[in-house]
Design a protein around this motif. Structure first.
Motif, PDB file in Angstrom:
ATOM      1  N   LEU A 220       0.737  -1.169   0.090  1.00  0.00           N
ATOM      2  CA  LEU A 220       0.003  -0.028   0.153  1.00  0.00           C
ATOM      3  C   LEU A 220       0.925   1.149  -0.080  1.00  0.00           C
ATOM      4  CD1 LEU A 220      -2.884   1.270   0.272  1.00  0.00           C
ATOM      5  CD2 LEU A 220      -2.696   1.234   2.796  1.00  0.00           C
ATOM      6  N   ILE A 221       0.577   2.043  -1.058  1.00  0.00           N
ATOM      7  CA  ILE A 221       1.592   3.244  -1.227  1.00  0.00           C
ATOM      8  C   ILE A 221       0.609   4.369  -1.108  1.00  0.00           C
ATOM      9  CG2 ILE A 221       3.012   4.636  -2.703  1.00  0.00           C
ATOM     10  CD1 ILE A 221       3.718   1.546  -3.866  1.00  0.00           C
ATOM     11  N   GLU A 222       0.873   5.491  -0.200  1.00  0.00           N
ATOM     12  CA  GLU A 222       0.329   6.454  -0.038  1.00  0.00           C
ATOM     13  C   GLU A 222       0.844   7.627  -1.070  1.00  0.00           C
ATOM     14  OE1 GLU A 222      -1.220   8.606   3.567  1.00  0.00           O
ATOM     15  OE2 GLU A 222      -0.028   6.934   4.460  1.00  0.00           O
ATOM     16  N   ALA A 223       0.047   8.408  -2.024  1.00  0.00           N
ATOM     17  CA  ALA A 223       0.481   9.056  -3.109  1.00  0.00           C
ATOM     18  C   ALA A 223       1.339  10.154  -2.536  1.00  0.00           C
ATOM     19  CB  ALA A 223      -0.801   9.573  -3.847  1.00  0.00           C
ATOM     20  N   ARG A 224       0.909  10.727  -1.448  1.00  0.00           N
ATOM     21  CA  ARG A 224       1.588  11.964  -0.919  1.00  0.00           C
ATOM     22  C   ARG A 224       2.870  11.570   0.005  1.00  0.00           C
ATOM     23  NH1 ARG A 224      -1.594  16.703   1.397  1.00  0.00           N
ATOM     24  NH2 ARG A 224      -0.124  17.640   0.248  1.00  0.00           N
ATOM     25  N   GLY A 225       3.066  10.186  -0.057  1.00  0.00           N
ATOM     26  CA  GLY A 225       4.467   9.876   0.709  1.00  0.00           C
ATOM     27  C   GLY A 225       5.465   9.687  -0.524  1.00  0.00           C
ATOM     28  N   LEU A 226       4.951   9.809  -1.630  1.00  0.00           N
ATOM     29  CA  LEU A 226       6.061  10.175  -2.983  1.00  0.00           C
ATOM     30  C   LEU A 226       6.069  11.405  -3.534  1.00  0.00           C
ATOM     31  CD1 LEU A 226       5.407   6.438  -4.683  1.00  0.00           C
ATOM     32  CD2 LEU A 226       7.538   7.347  -3.507  1.00  0.00           C
ATOM     33  N   PHE A 227       4.796  11.875  -3.749  1.00  0.00           N
ATOM     34  CA  PHE A 227       4.817  13.314  -4.324  1.00  0.00           C
ATOM     35  C   PHE A 227       3.753  14.097  -3.640  1.00  0.00           C
ATOM     36  CE2 PHE A 227       6.019  10.280  -7.638  1.00  0.00           C
ATOM     37  CZ  PHE A 227       7.009  11.054  -8.306  1.00  0.00           C
ATOM     38  N   ARG A 228       4.254  15.359  -3.019  1.00  0.00           N
ATOM     39  CA  ARG A 228       3.249  16.104  -2.211  1.00  0.00           C
ATOM     40  C   ARG A 228       3.489  17.395  -2.872  1.00  0.00           C
ATOM     41  NH1 ARG A 228       1.236  16.295   3.130  1.00  0.00           N
ATOM     42  NH2 ARG A 228       2.092  14.116   3.506  1.00  0.00           N
ATOM     43  N   ALA A 229       2.217  18.221  -3.154  1.00  0.00           N
ATOM     44  CA  ALA A 229       2.195  19.380  -3.875  1.00  0.00           C
ATOM     45  C   ALA A 229       1.839  20.381  -2.682  1.00  0.00           C
ATOM     46  CB  ALA A 229       1.084  19.381  -4.869  1.00  0.00           C
ATOM     47  N   GLY A 230       2.466  21.221  -2.472  1.00  0.00           N
ATOM     48  CA  GLY A 230       2.401  22.387  -1.901  1.00  0.00           C
ATOM     49  C   GLY A 230       2.469  23.846  -2.270  1.00  0.00           C
ATOM     50  N   SER A 231       1.964  24.851  -1.774  1.00  0.00           N
ATOM     51  CA  SER A 231       1.492  26.061  -2.136  1.00  0.00           C
ATOM     52  C   SER A 231       0.930  26.117  -3.284  1.00  0.00           C
ATOM     53  CB  SER A 231       2.963  26.824  -2.177  1.00  0.00           C
ATOM     54  OG  SER A 231       3.582  26.985  -1.199  1.00  0.00           O
ATOM     55  N   VAL A 232      -0.087  25.332  -3.389  1.00  0.00           N
ATOM     56  CA  VAL A 232      -1.126  25.193  -4.687  1.00  0.00           C
ATOM     57  C   VAL A 232      -1.666  26.477  -4.668  1.00  0.00           C
ATOM     58  CG1 VAL A 232      -2.919  23.725  -5.546  1.00  0.00           C
ATOM     59  CG2 VAL A 232      -1.344  22.699  -4.150  1.00  0.00           C
ATOM     60  N   ARG A 233      -1.596  26.946  -6.123  1.00  0.00           N
ATOM     61  CA  ARG A 233      -2.433  28.229  -6.426  1.00  0.00           C
ATOM     62  C   ARG A 233      -2.693  28.205  -7.922  1.00  0.00           C
ATOM     63  NH1 ARG A 233       2.825  27.894  -6.081  1.00  0.00           N
ATOM     64  NH2 ARG A 233       4.352  29.052  -7.225  1.00  0.00           N
ATOM     65  N   PRO A 234      -3.818  29.106  -8.323  1.00  0.00           N
ATOM     66  CA  PRO A 234      -4.111  29.385  -9.825  1.00  0.00           C
ATOM     67  C   PRO A 234      -3.249  29.905 -10.825  1.00  0.00           C
ATOM     68  CG  PRO A 234      -5.896  30.178  -8.187  1.00  0.00           C
ATOM     69  CD  PRO A 234      -4.439  30.111  -7.368  1.00  0.00           C
ATOM     70  N   ARG A 235      -3.100  29.482 -11.829  1.00  0.00           N
ATOM     71  CA  ARG A 235      -2.541  29.953 -12.775  1.00  0.00           C
ATOM     72  C   ARG A 235      -3.006  30.013 -14.018  1.00  0.00           C
ATOM     73  NH1 ARG A 235       3.716  29.297 -15.052  1.00  0.00           N
ATOM     74  NH2 ARG A 235       2.768  27.589 -16.279  1.00  0.00           N
TER      75      ARG A 235
END
Length: 433
Positions: A220-235
């Motif tokens: 079982l692999i948590e997605a956020r354990g490998l890839f974690r997006a931060g400071s998410v904002r529109p563009r």
């Protein structure tokens, strides 16, 4: 089958066999075809919401890695060929004609097999997609479930990785009325020993998936354990964020889809891609593909005649919640009109409770087909649950859009949401299909 229209007429005619969950029919079809699925790597994606967007991200990542790709999704919005995509391009009409002609006698043969019934539309199209991928030399397939997972026709394949995006209440008549029951169905795509990637799934559904993984010996692999997006904002029409990855921190990663929830879907796609490929492809080059991802009908932004249209499927409360958060970010003080159509068997009250308070006015329209709720009945429910909104009903989607042109201030936002069928119809009427 001599022409594309005739092939589609035959395939759509299979809808009279209804919706049937089970793997006997598709298993028999694959037997008859010689199991072409065994020569490809499948990335199997399930989830109450977000699986289509996750598949779009995943296919882009696989193609950017230099693999010949296939993509299978359902339903389509405007063109049947959206369901089967080869290296980023819809399957050619001629291939649909050829493959339909080949599969027709196999459907009849499967129907005569003990333990089978006549294959349904979805079962036939699932087999058709596998045929198309096999003939085209596809190496990796981004593979979306139709409904649930455990008994969905797409579960006839053994994937290199399974991914579950989210668990919420939907399709209760088929999947169960509790989150635990639905989690069991979604987790049915997890095969023994095959890694399972999950998005943000808390509570009982998470515990259910953990238990099933233990039983099947599946990591079982948590997605956020490998890839974690931060400071998410529109563009623009998408989002931008900083990303923690297995190879280090990447700044200003851009994706082509709008909403914080799409950053989460992207995390799941990235984790599935990394797990399934063994991390053997250059990371940064693959990330560049994400900015070009488009996914019609998922917070799709279009400007027409002085109005901004946002087109989104949002056919259950979980999807409406994601749309609510994205709209709050997007509106920036602009007035919102909600063009709303929904199927009668969906939780319209849950959807209205999420979106009604944002809308200055609600225009109720039919969602299309026999399952669509009557606009007058829908309007009454909207008046009861969203008393601060002006509510009106129109007999057709086209009349609803014309009403928006008449009553909405120039520069305001019209959000068409409540059904993917509605999303497709709005796209057609606006001339963007």
């Amino acid at each position: 089958m001599n022409d594309y229209a005739g092939a589609l007429e035959y395939l759509y005619g299979l809808q009279l066999f209804g919706t049937k969950l089970g793997l006997n029919n598709i298993g028999r079809l694959l037997d008859l075809l010689g199991h072409p699925e065994r020569g490809m790597d499948f990335y199997h994606v399930a989830g109450t919401n977000g699986k289509g967007s996750t598949v779009a991200f995943l296919e882009a990542l696989l193609r950017a890695s230099g693999l010949k790709t296939g993509r299978f999704i359902s339903p389509h919005l405007n063109d049947f060929r959206e369901r089967i995509v080869l290296d980023g391009l819809p399957v050619p009409p001629g291939a649909v004609v050829e493959l339909t002609g080949e599969i027709k006698p196999l459907l009849a043969e499967a129907a005569e097999t003990p333990g089978c019934t006549h294959p349904t539309f979805f079962e036939a199209v699932t087999a058709l997609a596998i045929m198309a991928f096999g003939r085209s030399g596809v190496e990796a397939v981004a593979w979306e479930t139709g409904m649930g997972g455990r008994l969905d026709a797409t579960s006839a394949v053994v994937p290199v990785v399974s991914a579950i995006t989210a668990i919420g209440l939907d399709h209760a008549a088929y999947l169960g009325e509790s989150l635990r029951e639905i989690a069991v169905e979604k987790a049915g795509i997890i095969k023994p020993g095959v890694p399972a990637v999950i998005g943000e799934i808390p509570g009982t559904p998470r515990e259910t998936i953990e238990r099933i993984c233990r039983q099947r010996g599946s990591p079982l692999i948590e997605a956020r354990g490998l890839f974690r997006a931060g400071s998410v904002r529109p563009r623009g029409r998408g989002m931008i964020f900083d990303l923690e990855t297995p190879w280090g921190r990447e700044k200003d990663v851009a994706i082509g889809l709008y909403g914080v929830h799409q950053a989460r879907n992207c995390e799941t796609a990235l984790a599935a891609w990394w797990t399934g490929t063994g991390g053997r492809f250059p990371g940064r080059a693959a990330l560049e593909s994400l900015r070009r991802v488009e996914w019609p009908g998922r917070f799709e932004i279009r400007r027409k005649a002085g109005l901004t249209f946002v087109i989104d499927g949002a056919h259950n409360p979980s999807g409406a919640g994601a749309l609510e958060a994205a709209l709050k970010m997007f509106l920036r003080g602009r007035e919102l009109t909600w063009l709303f159509g929904v199927f009668a068997d969906k939780d319209r009250e849950g959807i209205i409770r999420r979106l009604g308070s944002l809308a200055r006015r609600i225009v109720a329209v039919p969602a299309g087909g026999e399952r669509g709720l009557d606009p007058l009945a829908l309007a009454e429910t909207c008046r009861d649950l969203s008393p601060s909104s002006e509510v009106l009903a129109r007999k057709t989607v086209e009349e609803g859009i014309l009403a928006c042109y008449d009553i909405c201030p120039r520069g305001s936002v019209v959000c068409a949401a409540g059904s993917l069928r509605l999303a497709g119809e709005v796209r057609r009427i606006l001339g963007i299909a």
